[in-house]
Structure formats: C-alpha cells, structure tokens
Design a protein around this motif. Structure first.
Motif, PDB file in Angstrom:
ATOM      1  N   TYR A   1       0.864   3.983  -2.846  1.00 49.73           N
ATOM      2  CA  TYR A   1       0.432   5.317  -2.436  1.00 49.73           C
ATOM      3  C   TYR A   1       1.473   6.373  -2.796  1.00 49.73           C
ATOM      4  O   TYR A   1       1.144   7.425  -3.359  1.00 49.73           O
ATOM      5  CB  TYR A   1       0.146   5.330  -0.934  1.00 49.73           C
ATOM      6  CG  TYR A   1       0.004   6.706  -0.344  1.00 49.73           C
ATOM      7  CD1 TYR A   1      -1.114   7.499  -0.610  1.00 49.73           C
ATOM      8  CD2 TYR A   1       1.006   7.222   0.492  1.00 49.73           C
ATOM      9  CE1 TYR A   1      -1.231   8.766  -0.051  1.00 49.73           C
ATOM     10  CE2 TYR A   1       0.881   8.491   1.048  1.00 49.73           C
ATOM     11  CZ  TYR A   1      -0.230   9.256   0.774  1.00 49.73           C
ATOM     12  OH  TYR A   1      -0.354  10.515   1.312  1.00 49.73           O
TER      13      TYR A   1
ATOM     14  N   ILE B   1      -3.367   8.837   4.169  1.00 53.96           N
ATOM     15  CA  ILE B   1      -3.428   7.914   3.037  1.00 53.96           C
ATOM     16  C   ILE B   1      -4.854   7.806   2.499  1.00 53.96           C
ATOM     17  O   ILE B   1      -5.080   7.901   1.282  1.00 53.96           O
ATOM     18  CB  ILE B   1      -2.887   6.525   3.443  1.00 53.96           C
ATOM     19  CG1 ILE B   1      -1.374   6.589   3.636  1.00 53.96           C
ATOM     20  CG2 ILE B   1      -3.246   5.471   2.394  1.00 53.96           C
ATOM     21  CD1 ILE B   1      -0.763   5.315   4.178  1.00 53.96           C
TER      22      ILE B   1
ATOM     23  N   ASP C   1      -5.898  11.213   0.735  1.00 59.03           N
ATOM     24  CA  ASP C   1      -5.275  11.448  -0.566  1.00 59.03           C
ATOM     25  C   ASP C   1      -5.824  10.501  -1.638  1.00 59.03           C
ATOM     26  O   ASP C   1      -6.100  10.929  -2.771  1.00 59.03           O
ATOM     27  CB  ASP C   1      -3.763  11.283  -0.458  1.00 59.03           C
ATOM     28  CG  ASP C   1      -3.101  12.421   0.309  1.00 59.03           C
ATOM     29  OD1 ASP C   1      -3.741  13.476   0.457  1.00 59.03           O
ATOM     30  OD2 ASP C   1      -1.946  12.253   0.757  1.00 59.03           O
ATOM     31  N   ILE C   2      -5.985   9.246  -1.298  1.00 56.39           N
ATOM     32  CA  ILE C   2      -6.493   8.282  -2.284  1.00 56.39           C
ATOM     33  C   ILE C   2      -7.921   8.625  -2.686  1.00 56.39           C
ATOM     34  O   ILE C   2      -8.266   8.642  -3.870  1.00 56.39           O
ATOM     35  CB  ILE C   2      -6.409   6.845  -1.735  1.00 56.39           C
ATOM     36  CG1 ILE C   2      -4.948   6.423  -1.603  1.00 56.39           C
ATOM     37  CG2 ILE C   2      -7.155   5.869  -2.648  1.00 56.39           C
ATOM     38  CD1 ILE C   2      -4.743   5.079  -0.946  1.00 56.39           C
TER      39      ILE C   2
ATOM     40  N   CYS D   1      -4.290   0.802  -5.058  1.00 58.30           N
ATOM     41  CA  CYS D   1      -4.418   1.397  -3.723  1.00 58.30           C
ATOM     42  C   CYS D   1      -5.752   1.047  -3.085  1.00 58.30           C
ATOM     43  O   CYS D   1      -5.815   0.671  -1.893  1.00 58.30           O
ATOM     44  CB  CYS D   1      -4.275   2.912  -3.805  1.00 58.30           C
ATOM     45  SG  CYS D   1      -2.586   3.508  -4.042  1.00 58.30           S
TER      46      CYS D   1
ATOM     47  N   LEU E   1       0.821  -1.207   0.000  1.00 61.28           N
ATOM     48  CA  LEU E   1       0.000   0.000   0.000  1.00 61.28           C
ATOM     49  C   LEU E   1       0.854   1.256   0.000  1.00 61.28           C
ATOM     50  O   LEU E   1       0.611   2.174  -0.802  1.00 61.28           O
ATOM     51  CB  LEU E   1      -0.945   0.015   1.206  1.00 61.28           C
ATOM     52  CG  LEU E   1      -1.771   1.314   1.357  1.00 61.28           C
ATOM     53  CD1 LEU E   1      -2.647   1.542   0.150  1.00 61.28           C
ATOM     54  CD2 LEU E   1      -2.588   1.277   2.642  1.00 61.28           C
ATOM     55  N   THR E   2       1.825   1.341   0.882  1.00 61.70           N
ATOM     56  CA  THR E   2       2.644   2.547   0.967  1.00 61.70           C
ATOM     57  C   THR E   2       3.430   2.770  -0.323  1.00 61.70           C
ATOM     58  O   THR E   2       3.622   3.917  -0.745  1.00 61.70           O
ATOM     59  CB  THR E   2       3.610   2.470   2.156  1.00 61.70           C
ATOM     60  OG1 THR E   2       4.394   1.276   2.062  1.00 61.70           O
ATOM     61  CG2 THR E   2       2.851   2.477   3.467  1.00 61.70           C
TER      62      THR E   2
END
Length: 270
Positions: A7, A54, A57-58, A33, A3-4
C-alpha cells in the motif's frame, strides 16, 4: 505486513506526476494490494480509520488507473467497487472522500460512452442540482449528454480541450468514435459524392490526415477530380438511385452546404 508495504509503495508511486508514474509498477502493486485485501487476518492489527483509508485509496487508484490506461472493461468493475465503498460510508463528509466527485463524474462519462442512458439518468437523479451545475467533474458529463441530444457533436470535440481531468479523455474519445461512426453511416446513405475537405469537417477531424485513416478503415473509394481535388463516391446511394430511376436524385450539394452551415454556426456559438 505485506499489505501495508504494498500500500505504501502504491501510494508513493501514484503520488508522482502523471508523466513520471511507472504504469507497470502501479499495475503490479494494485494486483498485490487487492489480493491482500481478501485476507481478513491482516486487518486485526489495524484500526478502523486505517482500514478505511487503505480501502479507499486502493479502490480509487485502481479506478483512476483503469481510466488512465483506457481499460474500459476493468474500469466498469473498479468504479463499481469505489461507488459501493462510498455508499457504505454515508455519514462521511466530502472532506473524507475528496475524490468522490471526480470518480462520480468518471462513472457518468463511462455510462455515456457505453450508451447506458437509463443508468446515466438514474445516477444523475441522486446528485444535487448544485453539483450538477457548479462542479466541473459533474457538469461536464451533464453538458455532453445535452450535446448528444441536440446533435451538437462539434461541441463534444471542443469539450476535449477543457476537460476537468485527463482521466476523462478515454471516454471522450470513445464517444467521438461512436459519433463519427454514426455520421459516417448517414453520409453513406445520403451522399453520392463528397469532397475530402467536407468529409473531414463533417466528421469533426482536425485535418485531412487524421480523416484519411478513418476513410481507409471504412473502405471509402476516393477519386481525384481535376479542379475538385479528392472526392469520395458512395455506392449505396448510387445503387439506390439507379434502382428507382432518375426521378429520385439527392441534392447533395444543398445537403452538404446546409450541414456545413450548421456546423460552422455551432462553432461560432461556442
């Protein structure tokens, strides 16, 4: 952690200039994501602030991406997630969510574009009068709704030249398509004939070449008349007049001149 990594790549690509972004890369990264967000295990190594950032932003990038690509159906789902996210953080100030007014304004534009006026007014009631008047992201949809009520459709066209964000463009174009279809329906019911130049003006096109494609799609029949140029004939009005006799004839010249006069007056006001 997947994920990171996804992202960071998404934020990096999105931070580029609008013209430099790779839409395919962004689409793929968003898909990856959002898939990872469904795995609760990945958040065990992140603190609350990281999780909030996170998700924010997504969700925001997803909604803006859908608006920018004119994917209106996907935007409906994306904007719902963004607004629900904002509601789940009621104690966060504007500095925490600087894009909130932009996304709220886009949601209002969407509601206008799909003609959901009850929802538009319901959401507008939740926005302070100060924001409605002074924040361009909010004031633009407010003004457009007023223009629609007034029938000042040419002002909507002019609004396209001063939008607060390029993400508003898709919704303005949907609105203008709807407006033009309604005007065209009225033209077909009201006029026996109309010049190409007057039709271009009434339908708020910049030039006759733009109008030509619209006329072809509506299957309008055109004749070239000496000293008058290209004229469109509308069989609905002709057939209606013939069916009731010669006593009921529309004064199309007067109606055309009056309509064009009002359109020009509105342009002068703007």
């Amino acid at each position: 952690m997947a994920l990171t990594q996804y992202y960071k790549s998404l934020v990096s690509e999105w931070s580029k200039d609008l013209a430099s972004r790779d839409a395919t890369v962004i689409s793929n990264l968003l898909q990856q994501c959002k898939a990872e967000l469904g795995n609760p295990e990945i958040f065990k190594t992140l603190n609350q602030n990281q999780c909030t950032q996170i998700h924010k932003d997504i969700f925001e990038i997803d909604a803006l991406y859908r608006a920018g690509t004119s994917d209106i159906n996907a935007f409906k789902q994306s904007i719902a997630m963004v607004l629900n996210f904002y509601k789940s953080h009621p104690n966060s100030g504007p500095e925490a969510f600087p894009q909130a007014n932009l996304l709220t304004g886009l949601h209002l534009m969407y509601l206008l574009a799909v003609n959901d006026l009850p929802a538009f007014h319901m959401h507008l009631e939740q926005i302070s009068p100060d924001l409605q008047a002074n924040n361009s992201y909010i004031s633009v949809p407010v003004k457009i709704e007023q223009f629609l009520n007034e029938g000042a459709f040419n002002k909507i066209v002019l609004t396209e030249k001063s939008l607060p964000s390029p993400y508003y463009l898709a919704f303005i174009r949907i609105l203008m398509n709807t407006v033009r279809e309604e005007i065209a329906n009225n033209i077909e019911q009201s006029f026996k004939k109309l010049s190409s130049a007057d039709a271009t003006h009434l339908l708020l096109f910049a030039n006759e070449s733009e109008f030509s494609a619209f006329a072809q799609r509506r299957e309008w029949k055109m004749q070239t008349v000496p000293e008058q140029g290209n004229i469109f004939l509308f069989e609905k009005v002709i057939a209606k007049n013939e069916s009731v006799g010669s006593k009921t004839k529309l004064d199309t010249s007067r109606i055309t001149n009056q309509t064009l006069f009002y359109a020009k007056q509105l342009e002068m006001i703007v």
